[in-house]
Structure formats: C-alpha cells, structure tokens
Design an enzyme around this catalytic site. Structure first.
Site, PDB file in Angstrom:
ATOM      1  N   HIS A   1       0.110 -10.021  -0.058  1.00  0.00           N
ATOM      2  CA  HIS A   1       0.038  -9.317  -1.342  1.00  0.00           C
ATOM      3  C   HIS A   1       0.660 -10.177  -2.445  1.00  0.00           C
ATOM      4  CE1 HIS A   1      -0.003  -5.191   0.911  1.00  0.00           C
ATOM      5  NE2 HIS A   1      -1.052  -5.932   1.185  1.00  0.00           N
TER       6      HIS A   1
ATOM      7  N   ARG B   1       1.160 -12.499   8.075  1.00  0.00           N
ATOM      8  CA  ARG B   1       0.291 -11.610   7.303  1.00  0.00           C
ATOM      9  C   ARG B   1       0.925 -11.279   5.941  1.00  0.00           C
ATOM     10  NH1 ARG B   1      -3.964  -7.622   8.578  1.00  0.00           N
ATOM     11  NH2 ARG B   1      -3.688  -5.712   7.365  1.00  0.00           N
TER      12      ARG B   1
ATOM     13  N   ARG C   1       2.971  -9.968  15.586  1.00  0.00           N
ATOM     14  CA  ARG C   1       2.891  -8.607  15.041  1.00  0.00           C
ATOM     15  C   ARG C   1       1.608  -7.894  15.462  1.00  0.00           C
ATOM     16  NH1 ARG C   1       2.757  -8.261   8.643  1.00  0.00           N
ATOM     17  NH2 ARG C   1       1.497  -6.424   8.986  1.00  0.00           N
TER      18      ARG C   1
ATOM     19  N   SER D   1       0.813  -1.216   0.000  1.00  0.00           N
ATOM     20  CA  SER D   1       0.000   0.000   0.000  1.00  0.00           C
ATOM     21  C   SER D   1       0.841   1.257   0.000  1.00  0.00           C
ATOM     22  CB  SER D   1      -0.867   0.040   1.255  1.00  0.00           C
ATOM     23  OG  SER D   1      -1.935  -0.832   1.143  1.00  0.00           O
TER      24      SER D   1
ATOM     25  N   ASP E   1      -8.533  -5.676   0.493  1.00  0.00           N
ATOM     26  CA  ASP E   1      -7.207  -5.913   1.071  1.00  0.00           C
ATOM     27  C   ASP E   1      -7.287  -6.328   2.534  1.00  0.00           C
ATOM     28  OD1 ASP E   1      -4.247  -5.743   0.843  1.00  0.00           O
ATOM     29  OD2 ASP E   1      -4.554  -4.299   2.463  1.00  0.00           O
TER      30      ASP E   1
HETATM   31  O1  LIG Z   1      -1.257  -4.200   6.771  1.00  0.00           O
HETATM   32  C1  LIG Z   1      -0.112  -3.889   6.419  1.00  0.00           C
HETATM   33  O2  LIG Z   1       0.663  -3.244   7.107  1.00  0.00           O
HETATM   34  C2  LIG Z   1       0.362  -4.323   5.048  1.00  0.00           C
HETATM   35  C3  LIG Z   1       0.693  -5.780   5.098  1.00  0.00           C
HETATM   36  O3  LIG Z   1       1.623  -6.002   6.092  1.00  0.00           O
HETATM   37  O4  LIG Z   1      -0.619  -4.082   4.092  1.00  0.00           O
HETATM   38  P1  LIG Z   1      -0.687  -2.718   3.276  1.00  0.00           P
HETATM   39  O5  LIG Z   1       0.614  -2.568   2.519  1.00  0.00           O
HETATM   40  O6  LIG Z   1      -1.850  -2.944   2.346  1.00  0.00           O
HETATM   41  O7  LIG Z   1      -0.909  -1.609   4.238  1.00  0.00           O
HETATM   42 MN   LIG Z   2      -2.967  -1.602  -0.242  1.00  0.00          MN
HETATM   43 MN   LIG Z   3      -2.399  -4.936   2.536  1.00  0.00          MN
END
Ligand SMILES: O=C(O)[C@@H](CO)OP(=O)(O)O
Ligand SMILES: [Mn+2]
Ligand SMILES: [Mn+2]
Length: 505
Positions: free
Chosen positions: A454, A154, A186, A63, A392
């Site tokens: 992802h 995750r 985490r 993200s 997501d």
């Molecule tokens: O949740 C988060 O911190 C990440 C996956 O570790 O997801 P995103 O990059 O979509 O924020």
């Molecule tokens: Mn994202």
């Molecule tokens: Mn994510």
C-alpha cells in the site's frame, strides 16, 4: 422513506492517485470510463493514510482502517497507534496480565513465544513492537523467549525478509533475550481464506517443531520459491539437534500482530490444541478469534457511523464484495460490529478456487457487478455498498502487467455500473480506500524492486450524479472521513452526531 434518493457507494480497493510515471499501473492502464469520471468537476482527491484516518503520520493506509473511516465518518485511532501509545506511556511494561504471565515463567522456567509478522509494513504488525516486548521479557527475567517469525513480502517489498530477520536478531541481542525458533511465510501463517491445511503447517512448526529443519533462521528463505510470502515453515534446531521452540505445557504464547483478520485462524488453531495444556494465550491487540484470548491493548470505539444512522432512519442497504473483501464492506464499514445490522443484507461472492491472481486478474468481477446490478434494480434498497477488489488484490502480487489488466477489468465494470446507476435513477459515489496500484516499484539504495504494498497517496473520490442531479464541485481538502456524511447527504439524510467529516457534494 420516499424522500430518500437512492445510490451506490462503490469502493475501488487500492485505487490511489499518483502522477503518471514508471510503476504507475493505474495511469498506464486503458481506463476510458475512470479517466472520464476523474476529469469531471465532481472528482476530488481524499487523504487515506496517516493521521487523516487515525494512523501515525506518514503510515500507509490499509483496508481495515480505510473501511472503518469510510463508515465512521471520522478518523478512528487505529490499533497500531494505541499500541504505540501504551509503549510510550509505559502501559505495556506495567500491564498486569502480561506481568503476571511473565512472572509465572520466571518461576517455572518456561518460555515466552512471540508469534507475529516480522516486518515494518505497519499493516498487520510492526517489528518495533517486538523490540519492546523483548525488552519487557528481559525486565521480567523470562528464562527463554522463542520468536516465531512470519516473513512478509506483501506489506513490504518482496526479498526483504533477510533484512527483517536480521533486525529481529539485532533486537534480541540488544535485549539480551530471544532467539528465532521458526520462520514461516505469511501465506501459511496468515491465511484467512479458511484453508486450514496452510494454517496446520504453520501450527505444527510452532507447536511441536514439525517442519523443515534449519540451523540458522536465514536458511529458511532458500525455500521461498514463491517469494517471502511463501517461505516454507522452517524449524530452527539447537546445538543438540532438537527444535528450539516447541511450545511446552505452562508456556506463554503472545501474538504480536495488531490487526486481527489474518492471524486469527492460526490463533484459534493453536489455542484449540494448547490451551488445555496450561499454555497461557495473550494478544498485543484485540482479536476477533473464537478463542477467548485476552488483549493487552483494547480497540477504540468505531461505532455511531453510517450503519447506525441507516438503521435509525430505516434505510435498507445491501453490501456486496468478493470473499477477499467481504468483511471490509460489512464488519469494518460497520465499525467492527459483527453480523448484519437490521435492514442490512450481505452478499458474499465466493472465491472460485483460482488463487493465482496474476493469471486471472479479472477475479470474480463479473459476478460482483451482476450482484450490484440486481440489488440496484430493487426499489426497496436505497443504498448498495460494494467493493471491487481487483486493483488491490492483483496489485499485491507486485506484477505490473497483471495489475494493469486488473485496472482495465475494473474500468469495464465501472462503465457497466454507470449504466446500471443511470438506468435505476441512482447516484454513484466511487472512492479508493488506500493507495496501492499507482505505485508498483519501490527503490532502496538506487535499486528499484517490484512493490505490491500500500501507499500514503491520496485516493480519488468522484460522484456520478443521478440523471437530472447536479453535482457540486467539492472544495477544500477531503479525507475518507467525508464519505459517510456525503453518502447520507446524497440519500437526503443528515450526518450522525459522532461524524466529524463533511458532505463533499
Ligand atoms: O491483504 C492484507 O491483509 C492487507 C495487506 O497485508 O491488505 P488490505 O489492508 O487491503 O486487506
Ligand atoms: Mn483495501
Ligand atoms: Mn491490500
């Protein structure tokens, strides 16, 4: 201003593309609106991972870099890549601040504490960076290195924490220094929701060894009823029965995550308690902490993008997302500049306290949709930028059925927003920021496991034209760097000089 053609930029978080097949929750979901939009000639696939966005080749998107590149209109070298470069060119080994801190430990007999996510998920951290830091500690003859290993589940498949802990132990053995002192899920160590009770559990285990006592790091995993993400803070004890790794006055704490958002709550908490006791704090990459923690590797400039161009042209925008993704459409999209730019309004839809996204995959999508509608109906707002988080966030649970429902809720919201766009004379551009829910199974050694991480897949990007507007059919390969130039062109504005992407429609 009157020439500006108003629109909506809608990021569907984690909306990746893969052919229909086992584990593809997006293809399995009943999404008539998204299917129809994706079948129009104005739909295209955009690269959202690897070098196309500023990551190492083959690295999954995330993200942070996704929204940075959507806003910057060019690939931006990501922090993970900059760290790799400093490892490869020897810059980390010869880093003055790090060298001084480690020399100090060799003189006083203190410990180096390495705190970070122990996996190779490459979103928040890479365990290979820990390997280099252990080697450097050995070069400097640091007397003791205590590793505070945060288990993942995750960014990588759940159930792999034992494998990653073994890798950490292998790296320590190879370097001849380092022992795992705490093992913490985490969910506790990387909370970013502001739940300080979770952070406190992690901080207590690290700072003074309070937590469930274990003889071997792997024993901590038995407590993970909620998976690797929720391993209860476990404190490893030495032969004397005492915790191996409390932080003592004069020690050095080095955070090894390269992404800031999820480690900064813990970093601020530990700094608040320990900096006054002569503990030196360092971070591998630059963090957005309140605490002044020096970074070993600095960030690339991500400015000069969409937000700067909108400000220059006097175009007002409203940014809308629920809490989980709020900084994505504000801070990241603006090239990591804090606070709203002039003529920018931020709407943060607060979480409603329901934390089990499997049970409520709709999250707060109705409130987000209403807020987008309200902004779109304002004649003084040429651009609405919003993020729909469901695909997501629910995808990360690894729960296939819930993710299918998340996609269906998203489809319903997009259908409503198509009506809003057409009713307010706006175009709407939909894009994913990286893949996720199109791949909910990952295999290793012939065994498929639920996968909530992802992917490297491209993401759909589709223009829903305003009433009476023609949508050209994009040609060539598209990437996320093309989104900001496209938005500007749709508004009737030219790109910013620093943008290397091109307008697709
Ligand atoms: O949740 C988060 O911190 C990440 C996956 O570790 O997801 P995103 O990059 O979509 O924020
Ligand atoms: Mn994202
Ligand atoms: Mn994510």
């Amino acid at each position: 201003m009157s020439a500006v053609r108003p629109g909506i930029l809608l990021v569907l978080d984690g909306w990746g593309h893969a052919e229909p097949g086992e584990g593809n929750a997006l293809a399995a979901a009943d999404t008539p609106c998204l299917d129809r939009l994706r079948a129009t000639p104005a739909a295209v696939l955009a690269e959202a991972s690897g070098s196309a966005v500023g990551l190492l080749p083959g690295t999954v998107g995330n993200s942070e870099i996704g929204h940075i590149v959507i806003g910057a209109g060019r690939p931006v070298p990501y922090d993970s890549v900059l760290v790799e470069e400093r490892i490869d060119d020897g810059g980390l080994r010869s880093h003055e601040t790090l060298g001084a801190a480690l020399d100090g430990l060799a003189a006083t007999g203190g410990s180096l504490h390495l705190i970070g996510l122990a996996s190779d998920g490459m979103i928040h951290a890479n365990v290979h960076h820990l390997r280099e830091l252990l080697r450097i500690a050995a070069l400097f003859a640091v007397p003791a290195v205590r590793i505070h290993a945060i288990t993942d589940g995750r960014d990588v498949a759940d159930g792999t924490a034992a494998h990653h802990l073994a890798t950490v132990e292998e790296y320590a053995a190879e370097a001849g220094v380092g022992s795992i002192a705490t093992v913490i899920g985490r969910g506790y160590a990387l909370d970013k929701s502001g739940d300080l009770a979770l952070t406190e559990r992690a901080a207590r285990a690290i700072a003074d060894g309070t937590g469930h006592r274990i003889g071997e790091p792997e024993e901590a995993l038995a407590t993970g009823g909620g998976g690797d993400e929720w391993v209860e803070p476990g404190v490893v004890t030495g032969a004397d029965g005492q915790p191996l790794g409390p932080v003592r006055d004069g020690d050095v704490v080095l955070f090894t995550n390269f992404r800031s958002d999820r480690i900064q709550q813990l970093a601020d908490r530990l700094y608040g308690e320990l900096a006054g006791r002569g503990v030196t704090f360092l971070s591998l990459a630059q963090y957005d902490t309140e605490a002044p923690i020096p970074a070993l590797v600095h960030r690339a400039d991500a400015g000069g993008g969409l937000a700067d161009r909108l400000a220059e042209c006097g175009v007002r925008s409203v940014r809308i997302a629920e809490a989980e993704k709020f900084e994505h459409v504000t801070y990241y999209l603006n090239g990591r500049k804090a606070g709203p730019a002039p003529l920018e309004e931020h709407v943060r839809i607060s979480a409603d306290g329901r934390t089990d996204h499997r049970a409520a995959p709709e999250m707060n999508i109705d409130r987000v949709t209403e807020a987008i509608g309200a902004a779109a109906r304002r004649a003084d707002v040429p651009l609405v930028v919003a993020n729909l988080a469901n695909i997501d966030v629910v995808g990360h649970t690894g729960d296939y059925a819930a993710t299918v429902r998340a996609a269906e809720h998203t489809d319903r919201a997009v259908a409503a927003l198509c009506r809003v766009a057409s009713g307010t004379g706006r175009w709407m551009l939909l894009v994913g920021d990286h893949g996720n829910a199109e791949k909910m199974l990952a295999g290793a050694g012939g065994v498929s496991r639920p996968y909530g991480g992802h992917t490297t897949n491209p993401v759909p990007a589709v223009l829903v034209p305003a009433p009476g507007q023609e949508a050209a059919q994009p040609t060539g390969t598209a990437t996320l760097a093309d989104i900001a130039p496209s938005v500007l062109s749709l508004l009737g504005l030219g790109p910013a000089p620093a943008m290397t992407g091109r307008a697709l429609w």
